[in-house]
Design an enzyme around this catalytic site. Structure first.
Site, PDB file in Angstrom:
ATOM      1  N   ARG A   1       0.801  -1.231   0.000  1.00 24.60           N
ATOM      2  CA  ARG A   1       0.000   0.000   0.000  1.00 24.60           C
ATOM      3  C   ARG A   1       0.833   1.281   0.000  1.00 24.60           C
ATOM      4  O   ARG A   1       0.295   2.372  -0.142  1.00 24.60           O
ATOM      5  CB  ARG A   1      -0.974  -0.018   1.192  1.00 24.60           C
ATOM      6  CG  ARG A   1      -2.134  -0.983   0.946  1.00 24.60           C
ATOM      7  CD  ARG A   1      -3.212  -0.811   1.977  1.00 24.60           C
ATOM      8  NE  ARG A   1      -2.842  -1.418   3.242  1.00 24.60           N
ATOM      9  CZ  ARG A   1      -3.328  -1.038   4.425  1.00 24.60           C
ATOM     10  NH1 ARG A   1      -4.180  -0.027   4.494  1.00 24.60           N
ATOM     11  NH2 ARG A   1      -2.962  -1.647   5.531  1.00 24.60           N
TER      12      ARG A   1
ATOM     13  N   ASN B   1      -4.516  -5.835  20.104  1.00 18.18           N
ATOM     14  CA  ASN B   1      -3.111  -6.242  20.108  1.00 18.18           C
ATOM     15  C   ASN B   1      -2.246  -5.196  19.391  1.00 18.18           C
ATOM     16  O   ASN B   1      -2.457  -4.896  18.220  1.00 18.18           O
ATOM     17  CB  ASN B   1      -2.997  -7.605  19.393  1.00 18.18           C
ATOM     18  CG  ASN B   1      -1.549  -8.042  19.232  1.00 18.18           C
ATOM     19  OD1 ASN B   1      -0.675  -7.651  19.991  1.00 18.18           O
ATOM     20  ND2 ASN B   1      -1.311  -8.879  18.231  1.00 18.18           N
TER      21      ASN B   1
HETATM   22  C1  UD1 Z   1      -0.761  -7.823  13.420  1.00 23.30           C
HETATM   23  C2  UD1 Z   1      -1.329  -8.726  14.491  1.00 23.30           C
HETATM   24  C3  UD1 Z   1      -2.610  -8.102  15.053  1.00 23.30           C
HETATM   25  C4  UD1 Z   1      -2.307  -6.728  15.591  1.00 23.30           C
HETATM   26  C5  UD1 Z   1      -1.658  -5.856  14.509  1.00 23.30           C
HETATM   27  C6  UD1 Z   1      -1.180  -4.572  15.117  1.00 23.30           C
HETATM   28  C7  UD1 Z   1      -0.732 -11.014  13.859  1.00 23.30           C
HETATM   29  C8  UD1 Z   1      -1.217 -12.278  13.288  1.00 23.30           C
HETATM   30  N1  UD1 Z   1      -1.629 -10.016  13.921  1.00 23.30           N
HETATM   31  O1  UD1 Z   1      -1.696  -7.807  12.354  1.00 23.30           O
HETATM   32  O2  UD1 Z   1      -3.131  -8.909  16.103  1.00 23.30           O
HETATM   33  O3  UD1 Z   1      -3.498  -6.122  16.059  1.00 23.30           O
HETATM   34  O4  UD1 Z   1      -0.516  -6.532  13.940  1.00 23.30           O
HETATM   35  O5  UD1 Z   1      -0.743  -3.712  14.116  1.00 23.30           O
HETATM   36  O6  UD1 Z   1       0.400 -10.914  14.281  1.00 23.30           O
HETATM   37  N2  UD1 Z   1       5.531  -9.526   8.672  1.00 23.30           N
HETATM   38  C9  UD1 Z   1       6.603 -10.299   8.229  1.00 23.30           C
HETATM   39  N3  UD1 Z   1       6.380 -11.501   7.658  1.00 23.30           N
HETATM   40  C10 UD1 Z   1       5.128 -12.012   7.491  1.00 23.30           C
HETATM   41  C11 UD1 Z   1       4.037 -11.230   7.925  1.00 23.30           C
HETATM   42  C12 UD1 Z   1       4.277 -10.000   8.516  1.00 23.30           C
HETATM   43  O7  UD1 Z   1       7.755  -9.882   8.370  1.00 23.30           O
HETATM   44  O8  UD1 Z   1       5.023 -13.131   6.972  1.00 23.30           O
HETATM   45  C13 UD1 Z   1       5.785  -8.225   9.278  1.00 23.30           C
HETATM   46  C14 UD1 Z   1       5.203  -7.087   8.462  1.00 23.30           C
HETATM   47  O9  UD1 Z   1       6.135  -6.609   7.526  1.00 23.30           O
HETATM   48  C15 UD1 Z   1       4.884  -6.057   9.544  1.00 23.30           C
HETATM   49  C16 UD1 Z   1       4.555  -6.917  10.771  1.00 23.30           C
HETATM   50  O10 UD1 Z   1       5.143  -8.181  10.516  1.00 23.30           O
HETATM   51  O11 UD1 Z   1       5.989  -5.253   9.859  1.00 23.30           O
HETATM   52  C17 UD1 Z   1       3.066  -7.045  11.046  1.00 23.30           C
HETATM   53  O12 UD1 Z   1       2.433  -7.673   9.946  1.00 23.30           O
HETATM   54  P1  UD1 Z   1       1.010  -7.211   9.416  1.00 23.30           P
HETATM   55  O13 UD1 Z   1       0.703  -7.970   8.197  1.00 23.30           O
HETATM   56  O14 UD1 Z   1       0.945  -5.729   9.347  1.00 23.30           O
HETATM   57  O15 UD1 Z   1       0.068  -7.718  10.613  1.00 23.30           O
HETATM   58  P2  UD1 Z   1      -1.392  -7.227  10.876  1.00 23.30           P
HETATM   59  O16 UD1 Z   1      -2.309  -7.938   9.967  1.00 23.30           O
HETATM   60  O17 UD1 Z   1      -1.457  -5.763  10.918  1.00 23.30           O
END
Ligand code: UD1
Ligand code: MG
Length: 451
Positions: free
Chosen positions: A15, A169
């Site tokens: 995004r 969270n």
């Molecule tokens: C996550 C939390 C959610 C919380 C929210 C807060 C989980 C499953 N959910 O959701 O409970 O309320 O953050 O903002 O954890 N990332 C990786 N590899 C992956 C997936 C993600 O490195 O495979 C990193 C992303 O780049 C990012 C962070 O982890 O920096 C969070 O990932 P994102 O997809 O934003 O999680 P949310 O769906 O927002």
């Protein structure tokens, strides 16, 4: 208890609509990832592991530029936050302390908040950061019973009743590193997103009879950056905090809303910052110094009593001692200007050392670059560099010297000498009048020809 950080930074950040990985977009002069590293630095981490994926090599470079000790691991496929954390397992195989998981796109978590979570770990196996959301949107919901966190349910998987929970969270989780990895081994991907959720470790911990709790913080801290709109808004918020802090710390600013700081700008009490000044990273301004309007400073130190600008540019490696004057349209890079020296108008000073009380005349240029290499210019104390002097580096001009205006200085100048390096002037009596006549006739002839 020793602590290590695991910072998740593998996501592309679709995004943002950018070729640059989301975590490298700058906020107040530092990449988002560095903000997360700085928040985590409060617990003096033994190890920092950054989980990179999208453009991992660029992320690695930026992380190491901030902290050369950082360990980079890669997550080739983004299968979820739980899967991302597991990529740090090998890097922390010998580590028996606590791991704190941070998100690389969440720059506002205060160091104190992470400190409070680490403290809470002495009573609970798993500690999660929660916040009361004004509009809980799609955040994961914290299911509490009393002080105990029973589980986290992701929005997509939540029932209507669970979605009504406003305690959300924030993303930061801490547990003993080996316990964390063991819990993650039990996490599956049978959920609405088909992802391995880090958040599932809480329910699994509870099933195993381990205790879990939430430490809460204000919602503003947990704000993640997903779009350029959010990034711009975050910059505005951060700038406004930094301006307000500067005013509280005794800095004079008549139009603070026009002054832009970096996350690490340091300004002493009773310094004055005029309107429209920009601070890049690494600037320290001492007490009582004055930065006049429309100046641009980065990587420099301005000592007390110095006045810079208006319209001055100080680049990295610039060191101004006390009571220095740098005036309009002057650029200084990687140079030391000693006490009381003046560079007041239209000059470029690069890779130079200028002695005490020396005056650099208007239009002086240190010719520091030969097209391949950079060279140094050294100017002594109490010297007077005449206007429009070109100093061809490497060159040394000693103490108590003068250079004649318009000189091109290619050789060293010894102490107390006057250097003149320009063509001799010749005056031809009456020749100006003859020249004018000749030119006028020429023009008349030409005008006739074009008709
Ligand atoms: C996550 C939390 C959610 C919380 C929210 C807060 C989980 C499953 N959910 O959701 O409970 O309320 O953050 O903002 O954890 N990332 C990786 N590899 C992956 C997936 C993600 O490195 O495979 C990193 C992303 O780049 C990012 C962070 O982890 O920096 C969070 O990932 P994102 O997809 O934003 O999680 P949310 O769906 O927002
Ligand atoms: Mg997110």
């Amino acid at each position: 208890m020793s602590v290590s950080l695991i910072i998740l930074a593998a996501g592309q950040g679709t995004r943002m609509n950018s070729d640059l990985p989301k975590v490298l977009h700058p906020l107040a002069g530092a990449p988002l990832l560095v903000h997360a590293m700085l928040s985590g630095a409060a617990v003096s981490p033994e190890k920092t592991v950054v989980v990179a994926g999208h453009e991992a090599d660029v992320v690695e470079k930026a992380a190491k530029a901030h902290d050369p000790e950082v360990t980079i691991v890669t997550q080739d496929e983004q299968l979820g936050t739980g899967h991302a954390v597991l990529q740090a397992r090998d890097a922390l195989a010998d580590f028996d302390g606590d791991a704190v998981v941070l998100f690389g796109d969440t720059p506002f978590i205060r160091p104190e908040t992470i400190g409070a979570m680490v403290t809470a770990r002495s009573d609970h196996a798993v500690v999660v950061l929660g916040f009361e959301a004004e509009d809980p949107k799609r955040y994961g919901r914290l299911v509490m019973s009393g002080n105990t966190l029973e589980r986290i349910v992701e929005y997509k998987d939540a029932t209507e009743k669970e979605r009504a929970i406003s305690l959300c969270n924030g993303g930061v989780v801490t547990a003993n590193a080996q316990v964390l990895f063991d819990l993650l081994d039990a996490v599956g991907n049978d959920n609405a997103s088909g992802e391995y959720y880090l958040t599932d470790i809480v329910g699994i911990a509870r099933e195993r009879g381990l205790s879990a709790t939430a430490v809460t913080c204000p919602e503003a801290e947990t704000q993640g950056i997903n779009t350029r709109q959010e990034l711009a808004k975050a910059e505005t918020t951060l700038q406004s905090h930094m301006r307000s802090d500067a005013l509280d710390n005794g800095v004079t600013m008549s139009a603070p809303e026009t002054v832009f700081f970096s996350h690490d700008t340091v300004i002493g009490r009773d310094a004055t910052i005029e309107p429209n000044v920009f601070f890049g990273p690494g600037v320290t301004i001492e007490t009582g110094a004055k930065i006049r309007a429309f100046s641009h400073l980065e990587g420099c130190h301005v000592a007390r009593g110095s006045i810079v600008g208006p319209y001055a540019r100080l680049r990295p490696g610039t060191e101004l001692s006390e009571d220095v004057r740098v005036g309009n349209f002057v650029e200084i890079k990687n140079s030391t200007i000693a006490e009381g020296a003046k560079v007041n108008h239209l000059s470029y000073i690069g890779d130079a050392e200028i002695g005490k009380a020396t005056n650099i005349g208007a239009g002086t240029i240190t010719c520091n670059y030969d097209g391949v290499m950079k060279h140094k210019t050294t100017i002594g104390e109490r010297s007077f560099i005449g206007s429009n002097t070109m100093l061809i580096a490497p060159v040394t001009v000693a103490d108590d010297t003068m250079t004649a205006s318009g000189s091109v200085i290619t050789k060293d100048v010894e102490a107390k000498a006057l250097a003149i390096a320009r063509a001799q002037q010749v005056n031809k009596p009456g020749l100006a009048v003859k020249m004018f006549e000749k030119l006028k006739n020429l023009k008349a002839k030409r005008d006739k020809g074009t008709k």
